[in-house]
Design an enzyme around this catalytic site. Structure first.
Site, PDB file in Angstrom:
ATOM      1  N   HIS A 262      -9.483  -1.379  -9.267  1.00 53.47           N
ATOM      2  CA  HIS A 262     -10.909  -1.251  -8.916  1.00 53.47           C
ATOM      3  C   HIS A 262     -11.812  -1.611 -10.114  1.00 53.47           C
ATOM      4  O   HIS A 262     -12.452  -2.633 -10.104  1.00 53.47           O
ATOM      5  CB  HIS A 262     -11.285   0.130  -8.353  1.00 53.47           C
ATOM      6  CG  HIS A 262     -10.444   0.555  -7.190  1.00 53.47           C
ATOM      7  ND1 HIS A 262     -10.396  -0.161  -6.019  1.00 53.47           N
ATOM      8  CD2 HIS A 262      -9.589   1.602  -7.024  1.00 53.47           C
ATOM      9  CE1 HIS A 262      -9.560   0.437  -5.179  1.00 53.47           C
ATOM     10  NE2 HIS A 262      -9.053   1.502  -5.757  1.00 53.47           N
ATOM     11  N   ASP A 313      -4.804  -2.306  -0.866  1.00 57.60           N
ATOM     12  CA  ASP A 313      -5.136  -0.893  -1.027  1.00 57.60           C
ATOM     13  C   ASP A 313      -4.931  -0.060   0.233  1.00 57.60           C
ATOM     14  O   ASP A 313      -3.806   0.268   0.584  1.00 57.60           O
ATOM     15  CB  ASP A 313      -6.571  -0.785  -1.573  1.00 57.60           C
ATOM     16  CG  ASP A 313      -6.922   0.602  -2.070  1.00 57.60           C
ATOM     17  OD1 ASP A 313      -6.093   1.518  -1.931  1.00 57.60           O
ATOM     18  OD2 ASP A 313      -8.033   0.789  -2.618  1.00 57.60           O
TER      19      ASP A 313
END
Ligand code: NGQ
Ligand code: ZN
Length: 432
Positions: A262, A313
């Site tokens: 991220h 993810d």
């Protein structure tokens, strides 16, 4: 044992080439030549290297479609996380294997040829280890093997509920390990694949634990969630007086083995530091949009020659093309420009694709992992752009892993059976 594959058109490290013959031994490319020959199997279409999926929580695939409903208060990453914890509470080893196998064949059908599984669902619902502490890790290994996807298994180190030694909540007890039990998970065998460390986040481990993990396992990949939410940045500043990436880099030696997942709220100074250290930023644009995380400053990273890749993810949607497109579109929407992440030497789709490949390439010594695209009549960069900006997964015709076709006509060879197992697991979970 050598086999020959004749690629009509292929993206090589030096650019597009036609009539490329790969000689493959035990899944590895041992020679690349320019002429056909009778022995070679001819592969029509546009062949490109397979993409690495840098970040997956396979089990979350089964939550896709279950969290898109507004609650009484404002929904956020944190309310989603509570729903995820409730979902986790019911998952058995059989469920995990069935869900992961489907997620992995979908990744292959989307053009990912390896997956880094950030795996933290280690223990029984009450937190006690299974009789075999590696039970759940082994289910991930089996699922990847069933699908035929390359696996980087990342057993997650998780010790506390939040910064400053906050106790773990009931929803987090399946994730917890001591240093001793974590070291045992790191002994999991991953035939043909790789194992690496994954301190969950600066929230979930202490700085001592982080240092311990990095120094006890000094080789292999290292992944960590970082700076995904502004609250995490604020809490980190309050607890340690530093921003998360600064704190990470002041605590352990960050180098090319590190993947910062991220990094959404990295500031300019942090981006410069991680780029210099040659760490890779693992961007997960679809999930980051779905969870309302924010936008990472990709242009700042590219200006520093930093590295990035993409991950699926939460697996709310599995598409390499969509990850790259969403990454570019986020920048277009905020900057009100076009081709923000492109450069003048090649198309924007190709630039994004080549960046996200990392070290993957059709080259001697590499695995014969590649994706054959239907270019819809287009060739070269335009075929890649057509995949990424227009056709999406429908452009993926076949996928080869270690020289073996695992996807043909856009479908994984074992899709029907694995989908049936997945559906059984999900219907049991939803009725439990
Ligand atoms: C995860 N997912 O581990 O699945 C996390 C949520 C957390 C993302 N960060 C849990 N997207 O970060 O505490
Ligand atoms: Zn994650």
């Amino acid at each position: 044992m050598a086999s020959k594959l004749h690629l009509e058109t292929a993206l090589l490290p030096g650019g597009w080439a036609t009539d490329v013959v790969l000689t493959v031994e035990h899944g590895t490319i041992v020679a690349i030549g320019a002429s056909g020959g009778d022995a070679a199997e001819r592969i029509h279409g546009i062949s490109v290297p397979g993409l690495p999926n840098l970040h997956s929580h396979a089990f979350q695939r089964a939550m896709a479609g279950l969290t898109e409903r507004r609650g009484a208060a404002t929904d956020s990453f944190w309310t989603w996380r509570e729903q995820m914890y409730r979902f986790v509470d019911r998952l058995t080893p059989d469920d995990l294997e069935a869900i992961a196998a489907l997620a992995y064949i979908e990744m292959l059908e989307a053009g990912f040829t390896s997956v880094a599984e950030f795996h933290y669902l280690h223990h029984q619902p009450d937190g006690r280890p299974y009789d075999n502490i590696g039970e759940m890790s082994e289910r991930i290994v089996t699922a990847a093997d069933t699908a035929g996807i390359g696996l980087i298994l990342l057993p997650v180190f998780y010790r506390q509920g939040g910064f400053g030694g906050q106790p773990a909540t009931a929803g987090q007890r399946r994730f917890l390990n001591t240093r001793e039990s974590y070291a045992r998970l790191m002994e999991t065998r991953v035939p043909g694949g790789t194992i690496g460390i994954a301190p969950h986040s600066l929230r979930a481990v202490t700085l001592d634990d982080l240092t311990w993990a990095a120094t006890t396992f000094p080789k292999g990949p290292a992944h960590i969630h970082i700076s995904e939410q502004t609250r995490e940045v604020d809490d980190c500043l309050a607890a340690h007086g530093k921003r998360p990436i600064d704190l990470l880099m002041d605590t352990v030696e960050i180098d090319a083995r590190w993947f910062l997942i991220h990094a959404t709220h990295a500031d300019a100074g942090e981006i410069a530091r991680l780029a210099t250290a040659q760490a890779t930023v693992g961007l997960c644009p679809i999930t980051e949009a779905n969870l309302g995380d924010g936008l990472f400053d990709v242009p700042a990273l590219l200006a520093r020659n930093g590295r990035f890749g993409v991950g699926s993810d939460s697996n709310v949607r599995i598409s390499a093309a969509d990850e790259l497109r969403t990454l570019e579109y986020g920048q277009r929407l905020t900057r009100r420009e076009r081709n923000v992440l492109g450069d003048p030497t090649r198309s924007t789709g190709r630039r994004l694709f080549e960046a996200a490949l990392g070290p993957n390439a059709l080259a001697v010594g590499q695995g014969a992992d590649f994706v054959v695209l239907d270019g819809s009549g287009l060739g070269g960069d335009a075929a890649l752009d057509h995949w990424i900006f227009a056709a999406d997964n429908a452009a993926v015709r076949s996928v080869y892993c270690r020289g073996v076709p695992v996807v043909q006509q856009g479908r994984h060879k074992d899709r029907d059976g694995l989908l049936a197992k997945y559906r059984n697991a999900v219907s049991r979970l939803l009725s439990a």
